[in-house]
Design a protein around this motif. Structure first.
Motif, mmCIF file in Angstrom:
data_model
loop_
_atom_site.group_PDB
_atom_site.id
_atom_site.type_symbol
_atom_site.label_atom_id
_atom_site.label_comp_id
_atom_site.label_asym_id
_atom_site.label_seq_id
_atom_site.Cartn_x
_atom_site.Cartn_y
_atom_site.Cartn_z
ATOM 1 N N MET A 276 0.814 -1.211 0.000
ATOM 2 C CA MET A 276 0.000 0.000 0.000
ATOM 3 C C MET A 276 0.855 1.273 0.000
ATOM 4 N N LYS A 277 2.122 1.164 0.384
ATOM 5 C CA LYS A 277 2.997 2.332 0.344
ATOM 6 C C LYS A 277 3.416 2.679 -1.079
ATOM 7 N N HIS A 278 3.191 1.745 -2.012
ATOM 8 C CA HIS A 278 3.463 2.026 -3.425
ATOM 9 C C HIS A 278 2.261 2.791 -3.993
ATOM 10 N N THR A 279 2.083 4.019 -3.516
ATOM 11 C CA THR A 279 0.856 4.763 -3.830
ATOM 12 C C THR A 279 0.670 4.968 -5.327
ATOM 13 N N ASP A 280 1.741 5.315 -6.027
ATOM 14 C CA ASP A 280 1.617 5.539 -7.470
ATOM 15 C C ASP A 280 1.143 4.281 -8.186
ATOM 16 N N ALA A 281 1.734 3.140 -7.829
ATOM 17 C CA ALA A 281 1.344 1.878 -8.474
ATOM 18 C C ALA A 281 -0.098 1.518 -8.154
ATOM 19 N N ARG A 282 -0.499 1.727 -6.889
ATOM 20 C CA ARG A 282 -1.876 1.413 -6.508
ATOM 21 C C ARG A 282 -2.872 2.325 -7.235
ATOM 22 N N ARG A 283 -2.516 3.590 -7.366
ATOM 23 C CA ARG A 283 -3.385 4.531 -8.079
ATOM 24 C C ARG A 283 -3.550 4.111 -9.541
ATOM 25 N N THR B 247 -2.552 2.601 -19.947
ATOM 26 C CA THR B 247 -2.284 2.584 -18.505
ATOM 27 C C THR B 247 -1.445 1.378 -18.125
ATOM 28 N N TYR B 248 -1.806 0.217 -18.659
ATOM 29 C CA TYR B 248 -1.094 -1.015 -18.313
ATOM 30 C C TYR B 248 0.350 -0.973 -18.804
ATOM 31 N N ARG B 249 0.562 -0.481 -20.008
ATOM 32 C CA ARG B 249 1.914 -0.418 -20.545
ATOM 33 C C ARG B 249 2.781 0.553 -19.743
ATOM 34 N N TYR B 250 2.187 1.638 -19.320
ATOM 35 C CA TYR B 250 2.918 2.601 -18.488
ATOM 36 C C TYR B 250 3.293 1.964 -17.153
ATOM 37 N N TYR B 251 2.348 1.271 -16.558
ATOM 38 C CA TYR B 251 2.587 0.577 -15.284
ATOM 39 C C TYR B 251 3.690 -0.464 -15.446
ATOM 40 N N LYS B 252 3.600 -1.265 -16.467
ATOM 41 C CA LYS B 252 4.549 -2.342 -16.701
ATOM 42 C C LYS B 252 5.962 -1.794 -16.923
ATOM 43 N N GLN B 253 6.068 -0.685 -17.616
ATOM 44 C CA GLN B 253 7.361 -0.110 -17.944
ATOM 45 C C GLN B 253 7.991 0.610 -16.758
ATOM 46 N N ASN B 254 7.167 1.270 -15.935
ATOM 47 C CA ASN B 254 7.689 2.152 -14.894
ATOM 48 C C ASN B 254 7.673 1.556 -13.484
#
Length: 369
Positions: free
Chosen positions: A187-194, A221-228
């Protein structure tokens, strides 16, 4: 068929599984989803004979069509009424017979007076699920409205979901390494959770509205998440596959089992799912690296069904691919969706707005502190 011995306390899992606790009534074209006035079982005995047995019977009529070469068929259930210390055997055809405790124990089960106790069993030529239920659970209004896709007490959901794990998924390949075996929510990974909550919203909009625009946004959104967020991506990958497909299977199965007079065909099931997402949106959203895998994987699975129909291919194609540890519904969708243009990623909420939204979800599910 060999099963791994498993015992699960479902009450604890439900708190993090993305399963809505306060689903409201939903009405569309005369169809009601969620708790209904017809749901009035006064005790576990009546519930097993009147409701659960009929759900099991309805389920087994359609089970072979729910997954290619489905192994989650011909499954029995042993139900333990904790308060009155009774046991019943429910056959796949919905026949109920009383069992003595000695007879029940001969199936190598381990009864525990705990809410949501589950074990798979395989003995005496029968395989299936052992589940316990208390009178308190049966009369808990919040439990009764937990799952709008069933509309009654959720024992059948345990039966469908957990037995999908124990049967169908038992033969699937396992990854060399599970990066979140401890089910950490991060839950501390706020950016990833958002970003993952945004992904759920976009997938839901894509399926509900048959919207290629929303699907394109979801893929961005998914590609951005996967890459970053590679570490977080690895932590959610396997459970997006295992819990996500099991949740998808649960929803499909529950609609057939819980509403047999209204949901008789897959086309009607599709319409029912879209109604659920429109009118019970918060029930199918969650946040937490493990909790959200149920929703991300299931929502991607529904979109895969829609895309398969649109592309003129069998829905079984993507399902067969899930036995590989190298893919999951979202990764498969990213590779096989036919979208002409994927826009640049765009955040739809700030971290502060995400936290407000997450609190709203917890309040809706009655899980907030």
């Amino acid at each position: 068929m060999e099963f791994k011995k498993s015992a699960i306390v479902l009450g604890a899992i439900a708190a993090v599984a993305g399963l809505g606790l306060m689903a409201s009534h939903a009405h569309a074209a005369g169809t009601e989803f969620g708790i209904t006035n017809a749901r009035a079982d006064k005790d576990v005995d009546t519930y097993v004979h009147k409701t659960f047995a009929n759900q099991v019977k309805a389920y087994h009529k359609v089970a072979p069509s729910l997954w290619p070469k489905n192994k989650n068929v011909n499954q029995y259930a042993i139900v333990n009424g904790v308060d009155d210390k009774k046991f019943w055997m429910v056959t796949p055809t919905g026949k109920v017979s009383d069992m003595t405790k000695k007879e029940a124990l001969s199936y190598d089960i381990d009864p525990q007076p705990i809410s949501g106790w589950f074990m798979s069993f395989n003995a005496h030529g029968k395989s299936g699920a052992f589940m316990a239920v208390t009178n308190e659970e049966l009369h808990d209004t919040k439990r009764l409205v937990r799952y709008p896709h069933l509309g009654t007490y959720d024992l059948f959901i345990t039966y469908a979901h957990e037995m999908f794990h124990a049967t169908e998924q038992e033969g699937w390949a396992s990854p060399k390494k599970h990066y979140n075996a401890e089910q950490n929510e991060y839950m501390k990974h706020t950016d990833a959770r958002r970003i993952r909550l945004q992904l759920q919203e976009q997938l839901m909009a894509a399926y509900t509205n048959k919207s290629e625009k929303s699907l394109a946004q979801a893929l961005a959104t998914y590609r951005y998440y996967k890459q970053n967020y590679e570490k977080d991506y690895k932590a959610t990958f396997e459970d997006d596959r295992m819990e996500g497909t099991a949740y998808y299977y649960e929803i499909r199965s529950s609609l057939f089992a819980g509403y047999p007079d209204k949901v008789k065909t897959m086309k009607q099931n599709d319409a029912a799912v879209r109604t659920l997402f429109k009118q019970n949106r918060l029930a199918y959203l969650d946040s937490g690296a493990y909790a959200e895998t149920y929703n991300v994987g299931a929502l991607a699975s529904f979109v895969l069904d829609w895309q398969a129909d649109k592309q003129g291919v069998s829905r079984d194609t993507w399902k067969k691919a899930m036995d590989s540890a190298k893919t999951n519904p979202m990764d498969y969708l990213d590779k096989h969706a036919k979208i002409f243009y994927i826009p640049p990623y765009k955040a739809t909420m700030t971290n502060a707005e995400y936290k407000t939204m997450y609190k709203k979800i917890l309040n809706y599910k009655n899980l907030a502190d």
